[in-house]
Design a protein around this motif. Structure first.
Motif, mmCIF file in Angstrom:
data_model
loop_
_atom_site.group_PDB
_atom_site.id
_atom_site.type_symbol
_atom_site.label_atom_id
_atom_site.label_comp_id
_atom_site.label_asym_id
_atom_site.label_seq_id
_atom_site.Cartn_x
_atom_site.Cartn_y
_atom_site.Cartn_z
ATOM 1 N N ALA A 84 0.809 -1.224 0.000
ATOM 2 C CA ALA A 84 0.000 0.000 0.000
ATOM 3 C C ALA A 84 0.839 1.270 0.000
ATOM 4 C CB ALA A 84 -0.902 0.001 1.236
ATOM 5 N N TYR A 85 2.170 1.166 0.137
ATOM 6 C CA TYR A 85 2.953 2.363 0.447
ATOM 7 C C TYR A 85 3.501 3.141 -0.738
ATOM 8 C CZ TYR A 85 1.770 1.698 5.144
ATOM 9 O OH TYR A 85 1.004 1.605 6.267
ATOM 10 N N GLY A 86 3.425 2.550 -1.922
ATOM 11 C CA GLY A 86 3.665 3.315 -3.143
ATOM 12 C C GLY A 86 4.983 4.062 -3.253
ATOM 13 N N PHE A 141 9.990 4.097 -6.483
ATOM 14 C CA PHE A 141 11.021 3.325 -7.203
ATOM 15 C C PHE A 141 10.753 1.821 -7.150
ATOM 16 C CE2 PHE A 141 12.128 4.662 -2.924
ATOM 17 C CZ PHE A 141 12.217 3.428 -2.287
ATOM 18 N N CYS A 142 9.619 1.403 -6.605
ATOM 19 C CA CYS A 142 9.427 -0.010 -6.262
ATOM 20 C C CYS A 142 8.307 -0.664 -7.072
ATOM 21 C CB CYS A 142 9.121 -0.114 -4.771
ATOM 22 S SG CYS A 142 8.659 -1.769 -4.241
ATOM 23 N N ALA A 143 8.626 -1.792 -7.687
ATOM 24 C CA ALA A 143 7.643 -2.486 -8.527
ATOM 25 C C ALA A 143 6.471 -3.013 -7.714
ATOM 26 C CB ALA A 143 8.332 -3.640 -9.269
ATOM 27 N N THR A 144 6.759 -3.514 -6.502
ATOM 28 C CA THR A 144 5.661 -4.022 -5.667
ATOM 29 C C THR A 144 4.714 -2.881 -5.324
ATOM 30 O OG1 THR A 144 7.196 -5.613 -4.692
ATOM 31 C CG2 THR A 144 5.092 -5.328 -3.579
ATOM 32 N N GLY A 145 5.279 -1.712 -5.051
ATOM 33 C CA GLY A 145 4.459 -0.545 -4.721
ATOM 34 C C GLY A 145 3.495 -0.218 -5.849
ATOM 35 N N ARG A 146 3.919 -0.419 -7.077
ATOM 36 C CA ARG A 146 3.037 -0.090 -8.204
ATOM 37 C C ARG A 146 1.894 -1.082 -8.383
ATOM 38 N NH1 ARG A 146 7.422 0.941 -10.881
ATOM 39 N NH2 ARG A 146 7.054 -0.531 -12.539
ATOM 40 N N MET A 159 7.848 -8.933 -1.053
ATOM 41 C CA MET A 159 6.725 -8.036 -1.317
ATOM 42 C C MET A 159 6.050 -7.619 -0.006
ATOM 43 S SD MET A 159 5.402 -10.354 -4.431
ATOM 44 C CE MET A 159 4.085 -9.416 -5.099
ATOM 45 N N GLY A 160 5.628 -6.347 0.031
ATOM 46 C CA GLY A 160 4.825 -5.887 1.158
ATOM 47 C C GLY A 160 5.611 -5.161 2.232
ATOM 48 N N GLU A 161 4.863 -4.458 3.074
ATOM 49 C CA GLU A 161 5.441 -3.718 4.191
ATOM 50 C C GLU A 161 5.112 -4.500 5.468
ATOM 51 O OE1 GLU A 161 7.480 -1.277 5.205
ATOM 52 O OE2 GLU A 161 6.732 -1.880 7.168
HETATM 53 FE FE1 SF4 Z 1 7.813 0.894 -0.452
HETATM 54 FE FE2 SF4 Z 1 8.657 -1.429 0.588
HETATM 55 FE FE3 SF4 Z 1 6.113 -1.131 -0.232
HETATM 56 FE FE4 SF4 Z 1 8.037 -1.234 -2.041
HETATM 57 S S1 SF4 Z 1 7.462 -2.866 -0.666
HETATM 58 S S2 SF4 Z 1 6.316 0.226 -1.981
HETATM 59 S S3 SF4 Z 1 9.717 -0.200 -0.995
HETATM 60 S S4 SF4 Z 1 7.096 -0.041 1.424
#
Ligand code: SF4
Ligand code: SAH
Length: 354
Positions: free
Chosen positions: A114-116, A119-124, A160-162
């Motif tokens: 969810a944190y977007g 620079f992060c593919a998972t964020g997208r 993946m994930g926070e």
């Molecule tokens: Fe940000 Fe980490 Fe989420 Fe990627 S996985 S969007 S770096 S918080």
């Protein structure tokens, strides 16, 4: 009941109650419990030291859920990427990184994020769902069933994930991973990487075990961090550093190096100031372009110069080698394409679409 979603202590009391209800001797629990995590079995049928009737009853009443391995790719550098598909839907990846005698497994705590961070593919991908405790631990447990792999020596929550966004499940997963009656991995060999959600960071830091904390910092000032990491608005860097100051715990700063964005000598000086205040190590990560359309990694020689500036100021700085790039297995490259019905359609090389 899904015993794998319990802590070892909870699983023990559940099994003991279950045995008592069935009129079975209590010593059976000492045969059953190690089969959850210490010497794991795929199904109770495989626990051949138990009588057949008991195995059948366990399979009926306490089945052991597993993720399906939807893909397994081996990189030329020995890195192995796994794509897991869970019965509840949602797909996640984990990555095994062998390095000398150390075998680090990078696991996911959520499908999507969810944190977007820009620079992060998972964020997208956006947020899809939280993983349950058993789904987090399963990524490690499944390694025991892979004849070429075996259990990892180290686990890092850098997939993946926070992890702190899914604190309740992660908190329990840490217990299962670390407990000698669980997977038995030493706390110092388990690292939680986080953008730092302060209330949960305090809970993690308050745990008595010496779990490692890696703080995703990425810019030396709040104003610049906010351009890369929207979370800065809610949990400002200065407050995060203040919390870490209060906990006598070694932290590592993670700092992804983006050309022309956060790699000036002045950034190194400011970063060094924060690191020295906390006695933190700095891990410099070359940006993986797969995660970040429109951004470029700092050139290797410039990363080295930046690291030297930190060292000149007495900071322990390391440059992380990129691993598994040919299979998009590196940090920030993890992204899974999932269709409407939650079945996996394909796994795309992050960045190809853009
Ligand atoms: Fe940000 Fe980490 Fe989420 Fe990627 S996985 S969007 S770096 S918080
Ligand atoms: N959400 C957590 C853990 C998962 S990300 C966190 O952000 O800390 C693990 C690490 O990969 C983080 O330090 C993250 O900033 C980094 N990362 C994300 N995208 C990246 C990219 N494109 N290149 C290099 N590292 C990246």
């Amino acid at each position: 009941m899904n015993l794998l979603d319990r802590t070892p202590a909870e699983a023990a009391s559940a099994v003991e109650r279950w045995l008592a209800d069935r009129g079975e001797p209590t010593y059976r629990s000492r045969q059953i419990l190690p089969r959850l995590w210490q010497r794991p079995v795929v199904t109770w049928r495989d626990a051949t030291d138990l009588p057949q009737t008991l195995r059948a009853a366990l399979d009926e009443e306490h089945p052991l859920p597993r993720p399906a391995m939807a893909a397994r790719q081996v990189s030329t550098d020995g890195t192995v990427k796994f794509l897991w598909d869970f019965p509840e839907g949602g797909a996640v990846e984990s990555v095994l990184i062998p390095e000398g005698t150390r075998r680090t497994l990078c696991i996911s705590s959520q499908a999507g994020c969810a944190y977007g961070c820009t620079f992060c593919a998972t964020g997208r991908m956006g947020f899809i769902r939280h993983l349950a405790t058993w789904e987090i631990v399963a990524q490690v447990r499944e390694m025991a069933f892979d004849p070429d792999i075996g259990l990892p020596s180290n686990v890092v929550f850098m997939g993946m994930g926070e992890p702190l966004h899914n604190w309740d499940a992660v908190d329990r997963a840490l217990t299962v991973l670390n407990d000698p009656q669980g997977m038995g991995i030493g706390a110092r060999h388990i690292t939680v990487s986080t953008v730092s959600l302060i209330p949960k960071l305090e809970k993690l830091a308050a745990r008595p075990e010496q779990f490692r904390v890696a703080l995703s910092l990425h810019a030396p000032t709040g104003a610049r961090r906010q351009l890369l990491m929207p979370v800065e608005r809610k949990y400002p860097l200065k407050d995060v550093l203040e919390v870490l100051q209060r906990f006598p715990r070694r932290v590592t700063f993670e700092y992804v190096m983006i050309r022309g964005v956060n790699d000036r000598p002045q950034d190194a000086a400011e970063l060094a100031r924060h690191a020295r205040a906390l006695g933190a190590m700095v891990n410099l990560l070359p940006l993986h372009p797969g995660g970040a359309p429109g951004m470029e990694a700092t050139a290797p020689a410039d990363i080295e110069r930046f690291a030297q500036l930190l060292r000149d100021r007495g900071v322990n700085a390391t440059v992380r080698r990129s691993r598994g790039l040919d299979i998009s297995a590196a940090c920030g490259q993890l992204r899974t394409q999932v269709d409407q019905g939650n079945g996996i359609v394909s796994q795309k090389d992050a960045g190809i679409e853009e």
